[in-house]
Design a protein around this motif. Sequence first.
Motif, PDB file in Angstrom:
ATOM      1  N   UNK A 193       0.826  -1.210   0.000  1.00 25.13           N
ATOM      2  CA  UNK A 193       0.000   0.000   0.000  1.00 25.13           C
ATOM      3  C   UNK A 193       0.863   1.264   0.000  1.00 25.13           C
ATOM      4  N   UNK A 194       2.005   1.194   0.667  1.00 24.82           N
ATOM      5  CA  UNK A 194       2.883   2.366   0.719  1.00 24.82           C
ATOM      6  C   UNK A 194       3.603   2.600  -0.605  1.00 24.82           C
ATOM      7  N   UNK A 195       3.664   1.565  -1.437  1.00 28.46           N
ATOM      8  CA  UNK A 195       4.340   1.696  -2.742  1.00 28.46           C
ATOM      9  C   UNK A 195       3.397   1.464  -3.914  1.00 28.46           C
ATOM     10  N   UNK A 196       2.095   1.395  -3.670  1.00 27.64           N
ATOM     11  CA  UNK A 196       1.104   1.300  -4.720  1.00 27.64           C
ATOM     12  C   UNK A 196       1.271   0.099  -5.625  1.00 27.64           C
ATOM     13  N   UNK A 197       1.520  -1.063  -5.044  1.00 24.58           N
ATOM     14  CA  UNK A 197       1.744  -2.262  -5.848  1.00 24.58           C
ATOM     15  C   UNK A 197       1.275  -3.486  -5.077  1.00 24.58           C
ATOM     16  N   UNK A 198       1.561  -4.669  -5.617  1.00 25.93           N
ATOM     17  CA  UNK A 198       1.217  -5.915  -4.941  1.00 25.93           C
ATOM     18  C   UNK A 198       2.459  -6.526  -4.292  1.00 25.93           C
ATOM     19  N   UNK A 199       2.222  -7.382  -3.328  1.00 22.23           N
ATOM     20  CA  UNK A 199       3.330  -8.093  -2.690  1.00 22.23           C
ATOM     21  C   UNK A 199       4.047  -8.935  -3.734  1.00 22.23           C
ATOM     22  N   UNK A 200       5.358  -8.861  -3.742  1.00 22.73           N
ATOM     23  CA  UNK A 200       6.133  -9.546  -4.772  1.00 22.73           C
ATOM     24  C   UNK A 200       5.884 -11.047  -4.788  1.00 22.73           C
TER      25      UNK A 200
END
Length: 778
Positions: A367-374
């Motif tokens: 959420x802090x980087x606007x993406x999904x968990x790798x």
Amino acid sequence: MQQQRIVYDDTITRRFIIASMLFGAVGLLVGVFIAAQLAWWQLNFGIPYLTFSRLRPLHTNAVIFAFVGNMMFAGVYYSTQRLLKTRMASDTLSRIHFWGWQLIIVAAAITLPLGISTSKEYAELEWPIDLAITLVWVVFAINFFWTLAKRHEKQLYVAIWFYIATIITVAVLHIVNSLALPLNALKSYSVFSGVQDALVQWWYGHNAVAFFLTTPILGIMYYFLPKAAERPVFSYRLSIVHFWALVFMYIWAGPHHLLYTALPDWAQSLGMVFSLMLWAPSWGGMLNGLLTLRGAWHKLREDPVLKFFVAGVTFYGMATLEGPLLSIKSVSALGHYTDWIIGHVHGGALGWNGLMAAGMFYWLMPRLYGTKLHSTKAADAHFWMATVGILLYMIAMWVSGVNQGLMWRATNPDGTLLYPNFVETLLAIRPMYIVRMVGGLLYLAGFVMMMWNLWKTARSGKPVDAETTVVVEPEAVPTGARPGIGAVLTGWPFVFGLAIIGVSIFLGWGSPVRFFVLTGVIVVLGALAFVVARKQREAGRPSWFALVEGRPLAFTVLTLVAILVGGVAELLPTILVKQAVPHHGEGQQPYSPLELQGRDLYVREGCYVCHSQMIRPFLAETQRYGDVSRAEEFIYDHPFQWGSKRTGPDLHRVGGKYPNLWHYTHLMDPRATSPGSNMPAYSWLAANKIDVKAAPKKLALMQKLGVPYTNADVDGAEKRQRAQAETIVTDLAAQGVQVAWDSEMVALVSYLQRLGRGPQDLPKPGSPEPVSSTTGGE
């Protein structure tokens, strides 16, 4: 009425998460290394800065204040802004807080391996760093309460309650326990001594665990667990009971760390009673967290975040059951000073705090980087590695601790000790030390995997600061026609609470019959409070807690009162303990200048980490170590040195037990006197020199602390120091050992030879040291 766009400061959250992971890895790595040192003493390498006794405080401080501390701040900053619907009051204060805290951690990482330590567990940092901690904590508090004042949310959510309790209580604990007089920029002496110091330290130590490692993480649980489960908190009413019961009861429980010591019996009993009562609110919080997942259990299969949260809350339940169990006197008699306590502490720190941190990081970073968990699979693998690792650790320490306790107390049919040589117990548990190291290594490997996973996650996105829109009324937090503060102070819960507190104070005194009667009175008062509250609710009146919850100042003051009651009730009676303890014979005699120098070396080298100085009133201990320790014997000890773990034997009566040569040989090569010992060698003591000129300064400072040195003692400190040192040097020279009179070795030997000996026991000038025929290694 108008709309206002709020952009949250998530940069501060990202910074604290990154710092938590980096310092967490360092703290865990040091932990694995010192675990290996217990199994293989050769890993001390004969280097002062790498000994187990100096690195162990570094490990505990790194895990508690660097790893969990930074994680806690990340969770607080993220959730507070959203719960109050406003940005933090000052970005500048947030940055000062972040960089100030990291500088404190770096200062700890430098000073602790150098032996710059107060020797007070979880508070080893010296006075300049303590001052820095106070200043940074004040910055954090100002920013937090300023944000409360400018909030756009009327009521305070449960997580905020726990954050308020943390900020207020940690400040009180830190300031009181850190009171000291500085000798120089790197050395100070506690203003408390002996029994006083022990009680203040474990009032701090236990509640540092409570209000730094528990209450803020509970606040994080109450925010992030419902978010991850997409379910509301199971019971708001249970949250209220959980909070107030925990805040009030926790502060009383510190003395359970000092059962069967020279601490007054009433303080021990109070600590045990409140520790047992803590089980109920602690499990109430655990159940509130777990039951929040009702209807969401199916998500556990595919969501690693919930796995970590559920496991973390479960470990919290285990730790808060084990703690009250260990506070029972008969259980403490077996478990205290053993590895069982080590397993218990790590179950809380790595099981509860560590797994909650991982769950929060996995939820936050995408959420802090606007993406999904790798990688969800890597997170699942981390979960199993961490869980299995900490279980291996805890089980190894349970087995090791119970084994130690039973071997220490085992006797032959004729009543003599079955294992008179302390090293026998150490050799028996060595396999468990290896298992512990393996468990810690597995936990560390999982942690590193998480760092890689979250680094890849961050690389796949970009930093994002979330925002929201709020409706701003003419007055952000309207007061309207709400009842005034008088309604808070005269509310039935408050009145009943004061009555219950008044009764609780007397629980530690008197007979078991009085205890049960007073407990019955407390139950009746609680039932009456419930009935009155129910009738008021039926009458349509606002609840007392609703009034308090909307008033941050009143809430904070009441929280402060709740935590101060227990502290004042326990600490004040012991302030005069120095005057109250009985004096035997000619009375206690202060340390000589050389012995005081040696005591400082004992602290510097971290000897308290592995040795206690407190003989408890058990037959096995008096047979092994000597007479039971008495309160008056410690009245000049600034700080106290009772210890909390016996990797080696108790040293309180070691004075005069062995000749000077034995101590010299033991410190140069512990295996030469105690085959099988895992103690590091301290050969550098023979080469290093003491600061001869510091002796009169130390005595003068001790004068200010109430130690009865005369001005003549201060003026003649250097002369007395050399005279006593040359007596030891002459004795060693007669046996073929050459060492300088001003060496650190001679000073430390002088201190060890003084331990547990009153004026009547000390040899007259020119007479030989008494030598005990007792065998057994240290």
